[in-house]
Enzyme design. Structure first.
Site, PDB file in Angstrom:
ATOM      1  N   ARG A  80      32.996  25.840 -36.895  1.00 23.88           N
ATOM      2  CA  ARG A  80      32.043  24.820 -37.515  1.00 23.88           C
ATOM      3  C   ARG A  80      32.139  25.101 -39.020  1.00 23.88           C
ATOM      4  O   ARG A  80      31.073  24.562 -39.621  1.00 23.88           O
ATOM      5  CB  ARG A  80      30.439  25.011 -36.851  1.00 23.88           C
ATOM      6  CG  ARG A  80      30.306  24.830 -35.578  1.00 23.88           C
ATOM      7  CD  ARG A  80      28.872  24.912 -35.208  1.00 23.88           C
ATOM      8  NE  ARG A  80      28.523  26.335 -35.489  1.00 23.88           N
ATOM      9  CZ  ARG A  80      27.450  26.992 -35.276  1.00 23.88           C
ATOM     10  NH1 ARG A  80      26.268  26.170 -35.278  1.00 23.88           N
ATOM     11  NH2 ARG A  80      26.886  28.157 -35.411  1.00 23.88           N
TER      12      ARG A  80
ATOM     13  N   ASP B 148      11.507  17.006 -17.873  1.00 27.06           N
ATOM     14  CA  ASP B 148      12.037  16.081 -18.930  1.00 27.06           C
ATOM     15  C   ASP B 148      13.142  15.520 -18.359  1.00 27.06           C
ATOM     16  O   ASP B 148      14.198  15.989 -17.829  1.00 27.06           O
ATOM     17  CB  ASP B 148      12.161  16.971 -20.157  1.00 27.06           C
ATOM     18  CG  ASP B 148      10.853  17.704 -20.644  1.00 27.06           C
ATOM     19  OD1 ASP B 148       9.736  17.048 -20.618  1.00 27.06           O
ATOM     20  OD2 ASP B 148      10.951  18.764 -21.036  1.00 27.06           O
TER      21      ASP B 148
ATOM     22  N   GLU C 234      20.571   7.236 -20.785  1.00 25.61           N
ATOM     23  CA  GLU C 234      21.744   7.068 -21.774  1.00 25.61           C
ATOM     24  C   GLU C 234      22.784   7.571 -20.678  1.00 25.61           C
ATOM     25  O   GLU C 234      24.058   7.098 -21.242  1.00 25.61           O
ATOM     26  CB  GLU C 234      21.602   8.300 -22.890  1.00 25.61           C
ATOM     27  CG  GLU C 234      21.479   9.732 -22.403  1.00 25.61           C
ATOM     28  CD  GLU C 234      21.592  10.782 -23.754  1.00 25.61           C
ATOM     29  OE1 GLU C 234      20.585  10.461 -24.428  1.00 25.61           O
ATOM     30  OE2 GLU C 234      22.266  11.744 -23.648  1.00 25.61           O
TER      31      GLU C 234
ATOM     32  N   CYS D 197      12.100   9.843 -23.638  1.00 21.23           N
ATOM     33  CA  CYS D 197      11.825   9.593 -24.954  1.00 21.23           C
ATOM     34  C   CYS D 197      12.814   8.490 -25.722  1.00 21.23           C
ATOM     35  O   CYS D 197      13.845   9.120 -26.449  1.00 21.23           O
ATOM     36  CB  CYS D 197      11.722  10.730 -25.963  1.00 21.23           C
ATOM     37  SG  CYS D 197      12.935  12.089 -25.818  1.00 21.23           S
TER      38      CYS D 197
ATOM     39  N   HIS E  27       9.842  12.837 -35.190  1.00 14.77           N
ATOM     40  CA  HIS E  27      11.006  12.937 -36.255  1.00 14.77           C
ATOM     41  C   HIS E  27      10.537  12.672 -37.700  1.00 14.77           C
ATOM     42  O   HIS E  27      11.286  12.703 -38.554  1.00 14.77           O
ATOM     43  CB  HIS E  27      11.802  11.640 -35.940  1.00 14.77           C
ATOM     44  CG  HIS E  27      12.670  11.857 -34.608  1.00 14.77           C
ATOM     45  ND1 HIS E  27      11.911  11.118 -33.474  1.00 14.77           N
ATOM     46  CD2 HIS E  27      13.317  12.790 -34.129  1.00 14.77           C
ATOM     47  CE1 HIS E  27      12.689  11.699 -32.445  1.00 14.77           C
ATOM     48  NE2 HIS E  27      13.531  12.581 -32.992  1.00 14.77           N
TER      49      HIS E  27
ATOM     50  N   CYS F 217       7.573  13.354 -28.602  1.00 13.62           N
ATOM     51  CA  CYS F 217       8.481  14.458 -28.039  1.00 13.62           C
ATOM     52  C   CYS F 217       8.175  15.729 -28.409  1.00 13.62           C
ATOM     53  O   CYS F 217       7.060  15.903 -28.922  1.00 13.62           O
ATOM     54  CB  CYS F 217       9.896  14.013 -28.404  1.00 13.62           C
ATOM     55  SG  CYS F 217      11.409  14.989 -27.730  1.00 13.62           S
TER      56      CYS F 217
HETATM   57  N1  GLN Z   1      10.092  19.458 -23.464  1.00 16.28           N
HETATM   58  C1  GLN Z   1      11.042  19.397 -24.377  1.00 16.28           C
HETATM   59  C2  GLN Z   1      10.523  19.734 -25.668  1.00 16.28           C
HETATM   60  O1  GLN Z   1       9.346  19.303 -25.978  1.00 16.28           O
HETATM   61  C3  GLN Z   1      11.493  17.794 -24.194  1.00 16.28           C
HETATM   62  C4  GLN Z   1      12.629  17.551 -25.274  1.00 16.28           C
HETATM   63  C5  GLN Z   1      13.275  16.089 -25.151  1.00 16.28           C
HETATM   64  O2  GLN Z   1      12.770  15.218 -24.435  1.00 16.28           O
HETATM   65  N2  GLN Z   1      14.377  16.092 -25.896  1.00 16.28           N
HETATM   66  O3  GLN Z   1      11.173  19.919 -26.723  1.00 16.28           O
HETATM   67 ZN    ZN Z   2      11.460  13.813 -25.669  1.00 17.71          ZN
END
Ligand code: GLN
Ligand code: ZN
Length: 729
Positions: free
Chosen positions: A19, A571, A577, A615, A666, A698
């Protein structure tokens, strides 16, 4: 056999060994490297990359390099944004003015989405390569084509796509002024396109192709109306013959123009398995008849694969069946030699895929077979379960919870590293994780949340963690793949039948539950997401692999239940996607993806509450499929769209619980009580308040505790206020 077969390859990963790309760019960000040092380092890396091509294939693109992302470079090159230097450039990539990221087709690469507010473009050739010019006699200048660029950009509604495209094409025309030959990437041709769009495409390329040698590349799937490209002035057309099987049918039916070269993508750029020589040979024979001018190539960019297998300590039986990007280059070159009649096929014929004895588990196969015949719906119905769960869990109105992870602070990462390197023993590592769980539970109790989580401190990554614990899946030590910018991840490799040989997360969850009277959520990554973020074997269907994972998770769920866990979250952030690019294939995909999910939960007790987390905000697309899934509560992203997403649920008369993501994870900004209350109040207008939950978008793993602590308190306060306004407190 034919002598004139040539080779071409593209998309070789730019991250370099270990990397180095990441560390150079991040070194510049942190001020450790000057711009000059960064350029020098990246130039060396790029030279190595070009050399790797030159060592194996006859021709390749030049200028695929990017300081961060090629879509952004293209936007700069056509004047959508301005950047005077690299500092300006990186401001568009990160920080508060950054462009949003989104998935590049159905891959796990994410690009920066340019925002086009006016249909006015201007050439700025500097950003073709940002001044990092390299030339090579066998290199062909590379560009993302105008159609794909525009199709993947965000276009203001008042600007028509046709107008914008025509203006953009005229800038491309200028860019091509001094470029007699060009590699033009147009993967958007494999999407579901309207007739109008195809017409526009033709119009643009009729003009661009005049007097130029254009090599038009498509990949990831088949081109629906391929013959429409046949009379365009291009020198060659690149087709994905691995992931776009229908391209082969079209070639057989419609033939291929004799004056053009077919760049035949027959070595997958997305799958890490070695080619199957016999099937490649028969494919070659088939297409050779239709397209006498033929170049052997990879089927999609090689950047979705790790750079090299060299130095990977994988089990021998597995490793000999694999080929990463550099090994694929060798395969292309060997294949061409054999097809030219110059070399023996022995080297290619070696191992392909994984041997039969390695990774087969008859017990697992039997279970999958039985599961397929099983009734997968939960009984009793959701509405009955809702009542049972209300009594069982005794939760207030607007229950609060989080999505799972808490900050992965440096101490967590350092301890994990030390444990992996053998510097601390298992006992000490586990004790450390327990300490973190204890803190997390205390913090959530103090914040007065209703349903708690253990914090996921034991997980490096939500997929890799499960991959390490399940049989039939391998993980690599250096198999990094670029996810976006400088961010890399290591996809696990699903090579054999999957089973659960011991607890996955049970110990951590039970430990957490032992610390509190409030329910702690059992926390699992779903089968579709594990599939989407791994490399998957190809000798059985993805559907069967998904069921294997689901059954392993079912065992974990059963143990959760028998040990007193009342709420379980699964999850599936990659559920949407992973859907095929073409809508026509959706029913098939979603029917097994939904079934896999249901297999995990179909036998749980009515009082056990199942949460599903996803999400992303465009639920309209998949709401019909969601209806088929046997969860009780879905937690979704809502903060960025300010609750817009709920329209989809409202329109459907959705009756299940909805966890509103009222906190944009985010962003560094601590969510305010006021804002969260407003969002929920808006939601209440369309959703029954007894169905609403309050949670972040998330996981909070990338946030800092200094934001998380007040954020959690504010969330709980918002819930209290809302309850008060309902006279419930
Ligand atoms: N349970 C995971 C977290 O909280 C969910 C992550 C995700 O949806 N990308 O990190
Ligand atoms: Zn999420």
């Amino acid at each position: 056999m034919s002598r004139e077969i040539r080779t071409y390859a593209y998309g070789l990963p730019r991250i370099g060994r270990d990397r180095s790309y990441k560390f150079l760019v991040e070194g510049f960000w942190s001020g450790k490297l000057s711009e000059e040092e960064l350029r020098k380092g990246l130039l060396n890396l790029e030279r190595e990359r070009i050399q790797a091509y030159a060592d194996s294939v006859d021709a390749f693109p030049i200028g695929e390099f990017s300081f961060y992302d090629k879509m952004l470079d293209t936007a700069l090159m056509v004047g959508v944004y301005k950047a005077e230097d690299l500092n300006d450039y990186y401001r568009l990539c990160r920080g508060k003015d950054a462009l949003p990221l989104t998935k590049w087709f159905n891959t796990n690469y994410h690009y920066l989405v340019p925002r086009i507010d006016k249909a006015c473009f201007k050439k700025n050739a500097f950003w073709r390569d940002g001044g990092l010019s390299i030339s090579h006699p066998n290199g062909i200048p590379y560009l993302i084509g105008p159609f794909t660029f525009l199709k993947l950009s965000w276009l203001k509604e008042s600007i028509g796509f046709p107008d914008a495209l025509m203006n953009l094409a005229s800038v491309y025309k200028e860019l091509l002024d001094d470029t007699p030959e060009v590699h033009m990437d147009e993967p958007a041709l494999v999407l579901d396109l309207t007739e109008e769009e195809m017409k526009l495409f033709q119009e643009v390329y009729r003009e661009l192709g005049k007097g130029k040698k254009i090599h038009l590349f498509t990949y990831y799937d088949s081109v629906d109306r391929l013959p429409l490209l046949y009379d365009l002035p291009s020198a060659s057309i690149g087709l994905d013959l691995v992931h776009g099987k229908r391209n082969i049918e079209t070639l057989e039916r419609e033939g291929f123009p004799p004056n053009k070269t077919l760049i035949a993508g027959i070595v997958s750029g997305r799958s890490p398995w070695r080619i199957h020589f016999d099937s490649v040979l028969s494919l070659f024979e088939k297409i050779k008849k239709k397209a006498p001018k033929l170049v052997i190539s990879n089927a999609s960019p090689l950047l979705h694969l790790p750079l090299t297998l060299e130095g990977e300590g994988l089990p021998f039986e597995l490793k000999e069946g694999l080929a990463f990007a550099q090994e694929k280059l060798r395969e292309i070159s060997l294949l061409a030699r054999v097809l030219r009649g110059e070399g023996s096929a022995d080297e290619l014929q070696g191992k392909t895929g994984v041997s039969d004895a390695f990774g087969i588990n008859l017990e697992v196969r039997k279970r999958v077979k039985e599961a397929k015949a099983e009734l997968t719906h939960r009984i009793p119905s959701y509405l009955e379960r809702k009542n049972i769960q209300r009594d069982h869990l005794n939760l207030p109105l607007f229950p609060t919870t989080t999505i799972g992870s808490f900050p992965q602070t440096p101490d967590v990462r350092e301890k994990r590293k030390a444990y992996r390197e053998g510097k601390i023993n298992q006992k000490d590592y586990e004790a450390f994780i327990k300490k973190k769980i204890k803190e997390a539970i205390r913090i959530q109790e103090e914040a007065e949340l209703d349903v708690l989580v253990h914090g996921e401190f034991e997980r490096s990554d939500m997929v890799e963690f499960f991959a390490e614990r399940l049989s039939g899946i391998a993980t690599t030590s250096n198999g990094w793949v670029l996810s976006y910018g400088t961010r890399c991840y290591r996809p696990p490799i699903i090579y054999g039948d999957i089973s659960r040989s011991g607890p996955l997360t049970l110990n951590e969850i039970l430990f957490a539950q032992g610390l509190t009277k409030k329910p702690v959520k059992g926390m699992l990554t779903g089968p579709t997401t594990i599939l989407a973020w791994s490399f998957v074997r190809e000798d059985i269907s993805e559907e069967d692999v998904a069921y294997q994972i689901a059954l392993a998770l079912r065992d974990e769920v059963r143990e959760y239940e028998s040990n007193g866990i009342k709420v379980i979250q699964i999850d599936e952030p990659a559920f949407r996607e992973k859907a095929p690019l073409k809508k026509g294939e959706w029913n098939n995909y979603f029917s097994w993806a939904v079934r896999a999910y249901n297999l995990i939960v179909s036998q749980v007790r009515p009082e056990t509450q199942i949460h599903l987390h996803m999400c992303y905000s465009k639920f309209e697309d998949i709401i019909d499929y969601l209806e088929e899934m046997d969860f009780d509560v879905i937690s979704i992203e809502a903060s960025r769209s300010k609750g817009e997403v709920l329209k989809a649920f409202e329109a459907r008369g959705f009756e299940k619980g909805i966890g509103l993501g009222v906190w944009d994870v985010h962003s560094e900004v601590v969510p305010e009580v006021e804002d969260m209350v407003t969002m929920v109040e808006r939601a209440e207008k369309v959703i029954d308040p007894t169905n609403l939950w309050i949670n972040p978008d998330c996981g909070l793993k990338t946030r800092a505790w200094k934001e998380v602590l007040p954020g959690l308190r504010n969330m709980a306060e918002a819930a209290k206020r809302l309850r008060r306004s309902h006279g419930n407190l």
